[in-house]
Structure formats: structure tokens, C-alpha cells
Design a protein around this motif. Structure first.
Motif, PDB file in Angstrom:
ATOM      1  N   ASP A  28      -0.608  10.397  -0.507  1.00  0.00           N
ATOM      2  CA  ASP A  28      -0.864  10.747  -1.136  1.00  0.00           C
ATOM      3  C   ASP A  28       0.826  10.988  -1.493  1.00  0.00           C
ATOM      4  OD1 ASP A  28      -1.083  14.563  -0.401  1.00  0.00           O
ATOM      5  OD2 ASP A  28      -0.585  13.190  -2.577  1.00  0.00           O
ATOM      6  N   ASN A  29       1.582  10.944  -2.418  1.00  0.00           N
ATOM      7  CA  ASN A  29       2.463  11.257  -2.964  1.00  0.00           C
ATOM      8  C   ASN A  29       4.300  10.539  -2.094  1.00  0.00           C
ATOM      9  OD1 ASN A  29       4.580  12.734  -4.542  1.00  0.00           O
ATOM     10  ND2 ASN A  29       5.149  14.010  -3.099  1.00  0.00           N
ATOM     11  N   ILE A  30       3.712   9.286  -2.411  1.00  0.00           N
ATOM     12  CA  ILE A  30       4.446   7.667  -1.746  1.00  0.00           C
ATOM     13  C   ILE A  30       5.428   8.191  -2.676  1.00  0.00           C
ATOM     14  CG2 ILE A  30       4.392   5.620  -0.548  1.00  0.00           C
ATOM     15  CD1 ILE A  30       1.927   6.206   0.646  1.00  0.00           C
ATOM     16  N   ARG A  31       6.377   7.767  -2.885  1.00  0.00           N
ATOM     17  CA  ARG A  31       7.142   7.535  -3.751  1.00  0.00           C
ATOM     18  C   ARG A  31       8.185   6.313  -3.992  1.00  0.00           C
ATOM     19  NH1 ARG A  31       7.285  12.126  -7.502  1.00  0.00           N
ATOM     20  NH2 ARG A  31       7.091  13.778  -6.629  1.00  0.00           N
ATOM     21  N   GLN A  32       8.523   5.587  -3.181  1.00  0.00           N
ATOM     22  CA  GLN A  32       9.317   4.521  -2.429  1.00  0.00           C
ATOM     23  C   GLN A  32       8.672   3.440  -2.207  1.00  0.00           C
ATOM     24  OE1 GLN A  32      12.566   4.130  -1.961  1.00  0.00           O
ATOM     25  NE2 GLN A  32      12.210   6.821  -2.057  1.00  0.00           N
ATOM     26  N   PRO A  33       8.847   2.634  -3.695  1.00  0.00           N
ATOM     27  CA  PRO A  33       7.967   1.337  -3.480  1.00  0.00           C
ATOM     28  C   PRO A  33       8.162   0.592  -2.420  1.00  0.00           C
ATOM     29  CG  PRO A  33      10.275   1.767  -4.617  1.00  0.00           C
ATOM     30  CD  PRO A  33      10.176   2.653  -4.279  1.00  0.00           C
ATOM     31  N   ASP A  34       8.971   0.503  -1.414  1.00  0.00           N
ATOM     32  CA  ASP A  34       8.326  -0.169   0.238  1.00  0.00           C
ATOM     33  C   ASP A  34       7.526   0.192   1.079  1.00  0.00           C
ATOM     34  OD1 ASP A  34      10.991  -2.547  -1.371  1.00  0.00           O
ATOM     35  OD2 ASP A  34      12.821  -1.668   0.201  1.00  0.00           O
ATOM     36  N   VAL A  67      -7.123  -6.168  -1.859  1.00  0.00           N
ATOM     37  CA  VAL A  67      -7.697  -4.489  -0.837  1.00  0.00           C
ATOM     38  C   VAL A  67      -8.149  -3.908  -2.538  1.00  0.00           C
ATOM     39  CG1 VAL A  67      -6.067  -3.775  -0.336  1.00  0.00           C
ATOM     40  CG2 VAL A  67      -7.503  -2.573   0.024  1.00  0.00           C
ATOM     41  N   PRO A  68      -9.202  -3.660  -3.364  1.00  0.00           N
ATOM     42  CA  PRO A  68      -9.079  -2.778  -4.310  1.00  0.00           C
ATOM     43  C   PRO A  68      -8.082  -1.342  -4.510  1.00  0.00           C
ATOM     44  CG  PRO A  68     -11.287  -2.831  -3.626  1.00  0.00           C
ATOM     45  CD  PRO A  68      -9.931  -3.448  -2.585  1.00  0.00           C
ATOM     46  N   VAL A  69      -7.425  -0.815  -4.964  1.00  0.00           N
ATOM     47  CA  VAL A  69      -6.547   0.277  -5.198  1.00  0.00           C
ATOM     48  C   VAL A  69      -7.051   0.668  -6.952  1.00  0.00           C
ATOM     49  CG1 VAL A  69      -3.840   0.783  -5.879  1.00  0.00           C
ATOM     50  CG2 VAL A  69      -4.061  -1.343  -4.363  1.00  0.00           C
ATOM     51  N   VAL A  70      -7.268   1.866  -6.385  1.00  0.00           N
ATOM     52  CA  VAL A  70      -7.428   3.292  -7.563  1.00  0.00           C
ATOM     53  C   VAL A  70      -6.355   3.781  -7.205  1.00  0.00           C
ATOM     54  CG1 VAL A  70      -9.326   4.595  -8.307  1.00  0.00           C
ATOM     55  CG2 VAL A  70     -10.008   2.632  -6.770  1.00  0.00           C
ATOM     56  N   GLU A  71      -5.276   4.331  -9.217  1.00  0.00           N
ATOM     57  CA  GLU A  71      -5.063   4.948  -9.257  1.00  0.00           C
ATOM     58  C   GLU A  71      -5.110   6.391  -9.576  1.00  0.00           C
ATOM     59  OE1 GLU A  71      -1.390   2.747 -10.515  1.00  0.00           O
ATOM     60  OE2 GLU A  71      -2.197   1.716 -11.548  1.00  0.00           O
ATOM     61  N   GLY A  72      -4.105   7.421  -9.764  1.00  0.00           N
ATOM     62  CA  GLY A  72      -4.528   8.858 -10.524  1.00  0.00           C
ATOM     63  C   GLY A  72      -4.966   9.400  -9.675  1.00  0.00           C
ATOM     64  N   VAL A  73      -5.535   9.241  -8.378  1.00  0.00           N
ATOM     65  CA  VAL A  73      -6.971  10.773  -8.000  1.00  0.00           C
ATOM     66  C   VAL A  73      -6.292  11.169  -7.512  1.00  0.00           C
ATOM     67  CG1 VAL A  73      -9.126   9.734  -6.044  1.00  0.00           C
ATOM     68  CG2 VAL A  73      -8.034   7.882  -7.336  1.00  0.00           C
ATOM     69  N   GLY A  74      -7.161  12.432  -7.988  1.00  0.00           N
ATOM     70  CA  GLY A  74      -6.507  13.797  -7.063  1.00  0.00           C
ATOM     71  C   GLY A  74      -7.805  14.157  -5.654  1.00  0.00           C
ATOM     72  N   VAL A  97       4.420   6.219  -6.886  1.00  0.00           N
ATOM     73  CA  VAL A  97       5.214   5.498  -7.406  1.00  0.00           C
ATOM     74  C   VAL A  97       4.289   3.962  -7.542  1.00  0.00           C
ATOM     75  CG1 VAL A  97       5.745   3.867  -5.410  1.00  0.00           C
ATOM     76  CG2 VAL A  97       6.840   3.978  -7.705  1.00  0.00           C
ATOM     77  N   ASP A  98       4.089   3.942  -9.429  1.00  0.00           N
ATOM     78  CA  ASP A  98       3.858   2.666  -9.922  1.00  0.00           C
ATOM     79  C   ASP A  98       3.298   1.822  -8.974  1.00  0.00           C
ATOM     80  OD1 ASP A  98       2.751   1.167 -11.348  1.00  0.00           O
ATOM     81  OD2 ASP A  98       4.292   0.562 -12.786  1.00  0.00           O
ATOM     82  N   VAL A  99       2.168   1.465  -8.601  1.00  0.00           N
ATOM     83  CA  VAL A  99       1.356   0.275  -7.582  1.00  0.00           C
ATOM     84  C   VAL A  99       2.383  -0.593  -8.264  1.00  0.00           C
ATOM     85  CG1 VAL A  99      -0.958   0.604  -8.617  1.00  0.00           C
ATOM     86  CG2 VAL A  99      -0.808   0.172  -5.954  1.00  0.00           C
ATOM     87  N   TRP A 100       1.855  -1.015  -8.912  1.00  0.00           N
ATOM     88  CA  TRP A 100       2.038  -2.379 -10.081  1.00  0.00           C
ATOM     89  C   TRP A 100       3.980  -3.174 -10.302  1.00  0.00           C
ATOM     90  CZ3 TRP A 100      -1.669  -5.401  -9.661  1.00  0.00           C
ATOM     91  CH2 TRP A 100      -3.341  -4.931  -9.766  1.00  0.00           C
ATOM     92  N   ALA A 101       4.747  -1.564 -10.021  1.00  0.00           N
ATOM     93  CA  ALA A 101       5.879  -1.926 -10.122  1.00  0.00           C
ATOM     94  C   ALA A 101       6.507  -3.394  -9.175  1.00  0.00           C
ATOM     95  CB  ALA A 101       6.536  -0.991  -9.383  1.00  0.00           C
ATOM     96  N   ARG A 116     -12.247  -0.979   3.148  1.00  0.00           N
ATOM     97  CA  ARG A 116     -12.670  -1.108   1.725  1.00  0.00           C
ATOM     98  C   ARG A 116     -11.697  -0.185   0.587  1.00  0.00           C
ATOM     99  NH1 ARG A 116     -16.423   2.286  -0.752  1.00  0.00           N
ATOM    100  NH2 ARG A 116     -15.542   3.731  -0.225  1.00  0.00           N
ATOM    101  N   GLN A 117     -10.821   0.057   0.130  1.00  0.00           N
ATOM    102  CA  GLN A 117     -10.243   0.104  -1.091  1.00  0.00           C
ATOM    103  C   GLN A 117      -8.894   1.663   0.126  1.00  0.00           C
ATOM    104  OE1 GLN A 117     -11.883   2.813  -3.149  1.00  0.00           O
ATOM    105  NE2 GLN A 117     -12.961   4.080  -1.825  1.00  0.00           N
ATOM    106  N   VAL A 118      -8.013   1.371  -1.115  1.00  0.00           N
ATOM    107  CA  VAL A 118      -6.982   2.748  -0.935  1.00  0.00           C
ATOM    108  C   VAL A 118      -6.698   3.455  -2.447  1.00  0.00           C
ATOM    109  CG1 VAL A 118      -4.504   2.596  -1.401  1.00  0.00           C
ATOM    110  CG2 VAL A 118      -5.200   0.553  -0.064  1.00  0.00           C
ATOM    111  N   LEU A 119      -7.024   5.016  -2.193  1.00  0.00           N
ATOM    112  CA  LEU A 119      -7.103   5.886  -3.412  1.00  0.00           C
ATOM    113  C   LEU A 119      -4.856   6.005  -3.520  1.00  0.00           C
ATOM    114  CD1 LEU A 119     -10.333   7.321  -2.523  1.00  0.00           C
ATOM    115  CD2 LEU A 119      -9.753   5.402  -4.572  1.00  0.00           C
ATOM    116  N   LEU A 120      -5.078   6.135  -4.497  1.00  0.00           N
ATOM    117  CA  LEU A 120      -3.156   6.902  -5.084  1.00  0.00           C
ATOM    118  C   LEU A 120      -3.541   7.889  -5.656  1.00  0.00           C
ATOM    119  CD1 LEU A 120      -1.732   3.167  -5.637  1.00  0.00           C
ATOM    120  CD2 LEU A 120      -2.342   4.329  -3.304  1.00  0.00           C
ATOM    121  N   THR A 121      -2.778   9.237  -5.370  1.00  0.00           N
ATOM    122  CA  THR A 121      -2.672  10.729  -5.923  1.00  0.00           C
ATOM    123  C   THR A 121      -1.722  10.264  -6.842  1.00  0.00           C
ATOM    124  OG1 THR A 121      -0.923  11.185  -5.262  1.00  0.00           O
ATOM    125  CG2 THR A 121      -3.331  11.291  -4.028  1.00  0.00           C
ATOM    126  N   PRO A 122      -1.360  10.421  -8.085  1.00  0.00           N
ATOM    127  CA  PRO A 122      -0.346  11.076  -9.258  1.00  0.00           C
ATOM    128  C   PRO A 122       0.802  11.060  -8.627  1.00  0.00           C
ATOM    129  CG  PRO A 122      -2.504  12.656  -9.970  1.00  0.00           C
ATOM    130  CD  PRO A 122      -2.714  12.762  -8.832  1.00  0.00           C
TER     131      PRO A 122
END
Length: 237
Positions: A158-164, A206-213, A188-192, A179-185
Motif C-alpha cells: 500500500d502506497n510504496i513509492r520508493q523503487p528500491d 511471483v504474480p503481481v497485480v497492480e491498481g488493486v483497491g 510506484v510503477d512495478v515495471w520501472a 501466492r501473489q503480490v497486490l499493489l494499491t494505486p
């Protein structure tokens, strides 16, 4: 007694200078040939539309977000993707040895281009370019990545803004068998590029799902049928 003719003959013999070990090594490396797939050698990015597109994606966040390509730099991270069964559409390199280290099959479907190092370093996201880049399909990675022997664990970022920081979290999730990682809006861009480098190959494990509220997590059962929060961090303000 030394005659004039013999003196002239001896003076005309060539002098043999010892060759330094460093010179021998440099000569050997320059002459060495590597068993690699067939590739195209070009002198400029401007001569090929694929390479121009690759450069734009690597250097521009807007083009990277719009494109399906994930551009990786360096043999180690490229080999991580290859080891998980992903095939790059394009590979550009400055030395044959770098291509050889990828151990691509001779009948690879990837387009291979040997270009000058000066051209590659124009688009690198690093202080010093490793001299090799490869473009993979982001959509293919998202659709095909499956956690091996996963635990019933879903990590929500949730709201992790630093790429590192995000890259490190993905690394831990992959190592723990999530099993997976969910990212809230707010993340930071997970593909940066910085996130991908910090994750050290976790994107392919590991599967990553972006933009999950947060509401979506419970409504769509993304965290499982009976989710339980076992760890959370709340910043008090």
C-alpha cells in the motif's frame, strides 16, 4: 677474427622483443570467436525502427507505460527471465561474448543486433551500461507467471513509492513463496527499471497485480476465500 661481411650480416638480423602477458591476453580475447546464433550488425539506432522503439521505451516513462515491452539490462537479469521460459523479442549487444553468455538456442525467434557501445549507453538507465539489453513482453510475463509451491499468502503493498523498497518487497515475497503480490494505486510503477533491478528476478517468480483497491481485495476474493490480516504497518499522523 670478425670480418666486415659477417659483421654486416649479424647487425642485419631482426631483434626479438618479448611479448608481455597482458598483450597476449588482449590478443587472444580479440581473436576469440563465440558460438552464437546469427545476428545483424548495424552501426546506428537510426537505421532500424525496432531499435529506435526500444530506445524510446527505455528512456521515456510515458513510452514505457504505453508499451508492452519490458526492457532488461545486463546478462544476469536477462538470464533470470530466460530461465523461467520467457523469450525476448529483441536483444541488442555491443560484444559477442555478452550474447554468448545468454546461451540462446541457434533457432531463437529473438531478433539479435550487434551495435556500437556508444549507441547502447545513450539509452541506459545505469551510470555504466552493461552493453546488452533485451525486450520482453510485459503482458506475457503477467499472464504466465505462476508461483511455484505457493503458500496461502497474499502480500498487499500500500502506497510504496520508493523503487528500491518495492523491489526488495517483491524479492522477499518470491523467496517466502507468496501466492501473489497486490499493489494499491499509490505504489510506484512495478515495471520501472529501478524496481525490476531491485527485485532481482522476482517479477518472473511471483504474480503481481497492480491498481488493486482495498475494497476490491475483499469483494473479489483476491486474497483468498477467508482472508486474514496477519501483519500491518500503520503510520500515525
Amino acid at each position: 677474427m670478425l670480418t666486415m661481411s659477417s659483421a654486416i650480416l649479424r647487425l642485419s638480423l631482426p631483434l626479438h622483443h618479448p611479448v608481455s602477458p597482458l598483450a597476449r591476453v588482449c590478443s587472444t580475447q580479440a581473436d576469440q570467436k563465440f558460438d552464437v546464433p546469427r545476428y545483424n550488425k548495424i552501426n546506428s539506432w537510426e537505421n532500424n525502427s525496432n531499435l529506435k522503439t526500444l530506445g524510446k521505451i527505455l528512456s521515456s516513462k510515458r513510452d514505457r507505460v504505453r508499451s508492452d515491452s519490458l526492457v532488461l539490462e545486463g546478462t544476469r537479469i536477462i538470464k533470470e527471465a530466460l530461465s523461467q521460459g520467457f523469450c525476448p523479442s529483441v536483444v541488442v549487444f555491443s560484444r559477442e561474448k555478452l550474447l554468448w553468455q545468454l546461451d540462446l538456442p541457434k533457432d531463437t525467434a529473438s531478433k539479435l543486433y550487434h551495435i556500437p557501445y556508444n549507441n547502447i549507453k545513450m539509452w541506459t538507465d545505469l551510470s555504466t551500461s552493461p552493453g546488452i539489453m533485451a525486450a520482453f513482453s510485459k503482458e506475457e510475463i503477467v499472464n504466465k507467471v505462476v508461483a511455484k509451491s505457493p503458500l496461502p499468502l497474499t502480500l498487499v503493498c500500500d502506497n510504496i513509492r520508493q523503487p528500491d523498497n518495492l523491489g526488495a518487497v517483491l524479492r522477499v515475497a518470491a523467496a517466502a513463496g507468496a501466492r501473489q503480490v497486490l499493489l494499491t494505486p499509490g505504489c510506484v510503477d512495478v515495471w520501472a527499471p529501478k524496481v525490476v533491478r531491485a527485485a532481482a528476478g522476482a517479477h518472473f517468480l511471483v504474480p503481481v497485480v497492480e491498481g488493486v483497491g482495498w475494497g476490491t481485495v475483499a469483494r473479489d476474493s483476491l486474497a483468498g476465500r477467508w482472508p486474514m490480516v496477519v501483519l500491518a504497518d500503520l503510520v500515525h499522523g
